[in-house]
Design an enzyme around this catalytic site. Structure first.
Site, PDB file in Angstrom:
ATOM      1  N   CYS A  26      27.687  36.527  34.116  1.00 20.93           N
ATOM      2  CA  CYS A  26      26.598  37.439  33.781  1.00 20.93           C
ATOM      3  C   CYS A  26      27.228  38.674  33.145  1.00 20.93           C
ATOM      4  CB  CYS A  26      25.772  37.776  35.019  1.00 20.93           C
ATOM      5  SG  CYS A  26      26.735  38.486  36.376  1.00 20.93           S
ATOM      6  N   HIS A 564      55.331  44.761  54.219  1.00 17.31           N
ATOM      7  CA  HIS A 564      53.980  44.364  54.641  1.00 17.31           C
ATOM      8  C   HIS A 564      54.115  43.341  55.769  1.00 17.31           C
ATOM      9  CE1 HIS A 564      49.957  42.587  54.524  1.00 17.31           C
ATOM     10  NE2 HIS A 564      49.563  43.574  53.752  1.00 17.31           N
TER      11      HIS A 564
END
Length: 642
Positions: A26, A564
Site C-alpha cells: 500500500c 549484547h
C-alpha cells in the site's frame, strides 16, 4: 537494484520465499500473506535499517517501509522471483482467521488496488468544485466539463473497477467481474424506467418498486447501479463460486469460452433480479443507520472517531470503516466519516514537530523531518511508527488533539462530498456541490489548524521527557555528550579481552540476522558458561540499557564496543540481570560489570549466545582469537588501526 540487499534481508526474515503466499503493498507497507507467520523473525525485521516496524493485522504480515515502499516492493518481487507469477499457491491447511480479520482482509484486498486512482479522481473533482466556488470557472465551460469527466468517470463506472479487484480477491476470472460491473451500469437500461410501470411491488413499504421490465416473466427491479459498491461485491462473490462449478463440469477443449458464457448467463440476470436490489437496499439502510448514529451526537461521534482513528490505523481496523464512508458517498451523496477522520494526520504532524524541536537525539530528529512532510499529505505511518508511537506520550497527545478537532467537525456538521486525496489534498472534498464554501467547509479548516496547534502544544509541554522510552533515549544522548564531548578522534591499536568464560563461535553463526550479517558491527560471539560479564577494555560506559541486557563501552584507545547478552533478551525486561555499574561510569579492564542468571534465562526460552562487536570496525583490521574455549580477560580480538 538500490534496495536489493534490503529485499533479501526482508525475504529471509519472513521465512524465505517458500513461506510467501503472496505480497502486495500500500502507501507505506509491504503486506505479506505468509504460510506460517511463526517462521518470520519479527524482532529482527523491526530492528533492520530501512524497516520502520512490523504489524500483524487482517491476516496480513505487514512490514512498514515508508514512502519508498514501491521501490522496495519491486526489489522484493525481483529477488523472490515473483514479478511475473501469480500468488504462490497454498500447500498446507489454510490459516484460520477471525470473522473480523477475514472481513478486513476482503475489504482491504478489494479497495486497496483502486484507492490511489480513486483518491486522484476525487482530487480532480474537488479542485474543479473549488474553481467554481472561487469563480475561476463556469460550469458551462469546456475546461470544467472535461475536468469533470476525468474526475467523475471512475465514480460513475465504479462497479467495473470493483468487478476486477473483487474477482481477483475471490479467485475468479477478472474480466468476468468487469463484465458484470459493465452490465450494471449499461446506459440503455436507465432509459427503460421512463413511462408508466407494468405494476408495482411492495406497495406501501420502504421497498416499494415499480416494475418496468421482466426477464423470462420474472419482474426486474431497475435501480441505478452507477457508483454503487455492495451489489458488485456480492455479485462477484457468487460469480466466482458459479465459475468454479462450471469449470469442474466443462470439457477442457471448450472451457475457455463456455465457462465465461455460462457464468455470465447465470449471474447477471440473478444480480438484476435478486442480488442488486437486496444489496442496494442494504447499502441504503447502512447509510441511514450511520447518519442516524452520527446525528444522535455529532460532537461525541467526532471526538470518538477522531481520537481513535490513529489507533484503528495501527491495527488495520480502519478498513472496516472506509467502505461505510464510500457507501455513504455513493448512496447519500455525502458522508460525515470522511470529515471526522480528516484532522488526525495534522494532530500527528504537530506532535512530530514538537518532538523534533525538543529531542536531543539526532536519529530521532532525522526521522522526524520526512515523517512531518509525509504527514502533511496524509501519510502518517512514518510519523506513527517512527516517532510518536515508540515515544508513547506524543502519540497519546496527538490522539487527544485529534479528538478535540473531531468534536469541532461535529459542531460544524462538516460532511465529505467526495473521496478526495489525503492530508491537505482532502480540503476540496468538503466543498458543498451546490452551496460552495459552507460552515462545514470552514469547520474542516478550523479543525485542521486546531489539531496541528494542539498536537504541537500538548506534546511540547507534556509529551516529552516523561515516558520511559523518551527518558532512555535522552539519557543516553546526554550522558554520551557529557562524557565524550572531547571524544577520541584518533583510534589506536587495541587488544580486546574476553568479557566471559565460555565458547567462542563466529558471529555469522548466531541465530540473529542483524548481528550475523555484520550490519551492527564486526566481532565474534561467545556462549558464556558463567553468568558474569567483565569489562573487555578500560574506558567509559556510554550506554547501559534499562533492561541491563546490553552495554556499550568506548575504550580509551577509541574502540567502540557493544556487548549484547543473549538474543531477544530485551523481552525479559531486566529479569535475571544485575548491573554493578551505571551509564557514564569509568571502568577498568577485567572489572565485573553485569551478573545474569544463565539457567533462568534459558528456562525462559532464550538463547544466551552473546555478540561481542566493535561498532566502529571500519577503522580497524580485526584479528579474532583462534581459541574455541576462552577465559575472561584473555585476548579475544586484536584491533589494528588502519
Amino acid at each position: 537494484m538500490k534496495y536489493e540487499q534490503l529485499a533479501k534481508d526482508i525475504i529471509e526474515n519472513v521465512g524465505g520465499k517458500e513461506n510467501i503466499r503472496k505480497v502486495v503493498h500500500c502507501i507505506t507497507r509491504l503486506r505479506f500473506h505468509l504460510k506460517d507467520e511463526g517462521k518470520a523473525n519479527t524482532d529482527v525485521l523491526k530492528e533492520m535499517d530501512g524497516v520502520v516496524t512490523v504489524m500483524k493485522s487482517g491476516g496480513q504480515y505487514q512490514v512498514v517501509i515508508g514512502n519508498h515502499v514501491p521501490d522496495v516492493y519491486k526489489a522484493v518481487l525481483a529477488v523472490a522471483g515473483l514479478q511475473a507469477q501469480a500468488p504462490v499457491e497454498e500447500d498446507g491447511p489454510k490459516e484460520k482467521k477471525s470473522l473480523l480479520n477475514g472481513f478486513i482482509d476482503i475489504v482491504s484486498s478489494i479497495f486497496m488496488p483502486v484507492l490511489g486512482v480513486l483518491a486522484a479522481a476525487g482530487m480532480i473533482k474537488g479542485f474543479n468544485a473549488l474553481f467554481i466556488a472561487l469563480g475561476w470557472l463556469e460550469e458551462a465551460s469546456g475546461t470544467y466539463q472535461i475536468l469533470n469527466a476525468v474526475g467523475d468517470a471512475l465514480f460513475h463506472f465504479f462497479p467495473i473497477f470493483l468487478g476486477y479487484t473483487a474477482m481477483t480477491k475471490f479467485g475468479g476470472n477478472k474480466f468476468i467481474g468487469m463484465a458484470i460491473g459493465a452490465a450494471l451500469v449499461y446506459p440503455s437500461l436507465s432509459t427503460l424506467t421512463a413511462g408508466d410501470p407494468l405494476y408495482t411491488l411492495f406497495t406501501g413499504t420502504m421497498f416499494e418498486s415499480p416494475i418496468h421490465i421482466t426477464f423470462l416473466g420474472i419482474p426486474v427491479i431497475l435501480m441505478s447501479y452507477a457508483s454503487s459498491v455492495i451489489p458488485i461485491i456480492l455479485a462477484t462473490y457468487f460469480a466466482a463460486k458459479i465459475e468454479r462449478g462450471f469449470k469442474k463440469i466443462t470439457p477442457d477443449v471448450v472451457k475457455l469460452f463456455v465457462v465465461p458464457f455460462a457464468t455470465l448467463l447465470v449471474i447477471v440476470p440473478v444480480t438484476f433480479i435478486v442480488i442488486g436490489p437486496i444489496a442496494t437496499w442494504a447499502g441504503q439502510i447502512l447509510g441511514q443507520v450511520t447518519v442516524g448514529a452520527y446525528n444522535l451526537s455529532p460532537i461525541l461521534a467526532g471526538a470518538l472517531l477522531g481520537g481513535l482513528w490513529q489507533v484503528f490505523v495501527i491495527f488495520g481496523l480502519h478498513w472496516g470503516i472506509v467502505p461505510i464512508a464510500i457507501n455513504n458517498l455513493m448512496t447519500l451523496g455525502a458522508d460525515p466519516i470522511l470529515a471526522m477522520i480528516f484532522a488526525p494526520s495534522f494532530a500527528q504532524i504537530g506532535a512530530v514537530l514538537a518532538v523534533w524541536m525538543k529531542t536531543k537525539q539526532q536519529k530521532l530528529k532525522a526521522l522526524s523531518i520526512p515523517a512531518f512532510i509525509s504527514g502533511i499529505f496524509g501519510v502518517t505511518e512514518p510519523a506513527i511508527y517512527g516517532v510518536t508511537l515508540p515515544l508513547k506520550k506524543p502519540f497519546i497527545m496527538s490522539c487527544i488533539a485529534a479528538a478535540v478537532a473531531g468534536a469541532i467537525i461535529g459542531i460544524t456538521n462538516t460532511q465529505g462530498y467526495l473521496l478526495g486525496g489525503l492530508g491537505i489534498f482532502a480540503i476540496p472534498s468538503f466543498i458543498h456541490p451546490t452551496e460552495g464554501l459552507t460552515l462545514g467547509f470552514w469547520g474542516a479548516i478550523i479543525a485542521m489548524v486546531v489539531a496541528f496547534i494542539l498536537g504541537f502544544v500538548l506534546t511540547y509541554l507534556f509529551g516529552m521527557g516523561k515516558g520511559k522510552k523518551t527518558e532512555e533515549v535522552e539519557k543516553t544522548v546526554v550522558a554520551t555528550t557529557a562524557n565524550h564531548k572531547n571524544a577520541v578522534t584518533k583510534v589506536n591499536n587495541e587488544v580486546i579481552g574476553s568479557p566471559f568464560n565460555g565458547q567462542v563461535i563466529p558471529l555469522a553463526n548466531i541465530k540473529d540476522a542483524a548481528f550475523a550479517s555484520g550490519a551492527l558491527g564486526a566481532g565474534v560471539a561467545i556462549v558464556p558458561s558463567e553468568g558474569k560479564l567483565f569489562s573487555p577494555v578500560s574506558g567509559t560506559v556510554t550506554a547501559l540499557f534499562p533492561t541491563k541486557h546490553a552495554i556499550g563501552i568506548v575504550a580509551d584507545n577509541g574502540a567502540e564496543m557493544l556487548i549484547h547478552i543473549g538474543l531477544d533478551t530485551v523481552q525479559l525486561e531486566g529479569k535475571h540481570f544485575t548491573a554493578h555499574i551505571a551509564q557514564g561510569d569509568r571502568v577498568e579492564k577485567g572489572q565485573l560489570l553485569i551478573e545474569f542468571d544463565i539457567e533462568q534465562i534459558k528456562a525462559a526460552g532464550f538463547d544466551v549466545t552473546t555478540p561481542v562487536i566493535v561498532t566502529n570496525h571500519e577503522r580497524y583490521t580485526l584479528v579474532p582469537t583462534a581459541e574455541k574455549q576462552i577465559k575472561s580477560g584473555l585476548n579475544l580480538l586484536e584491533l589494528k588501526a588502519k
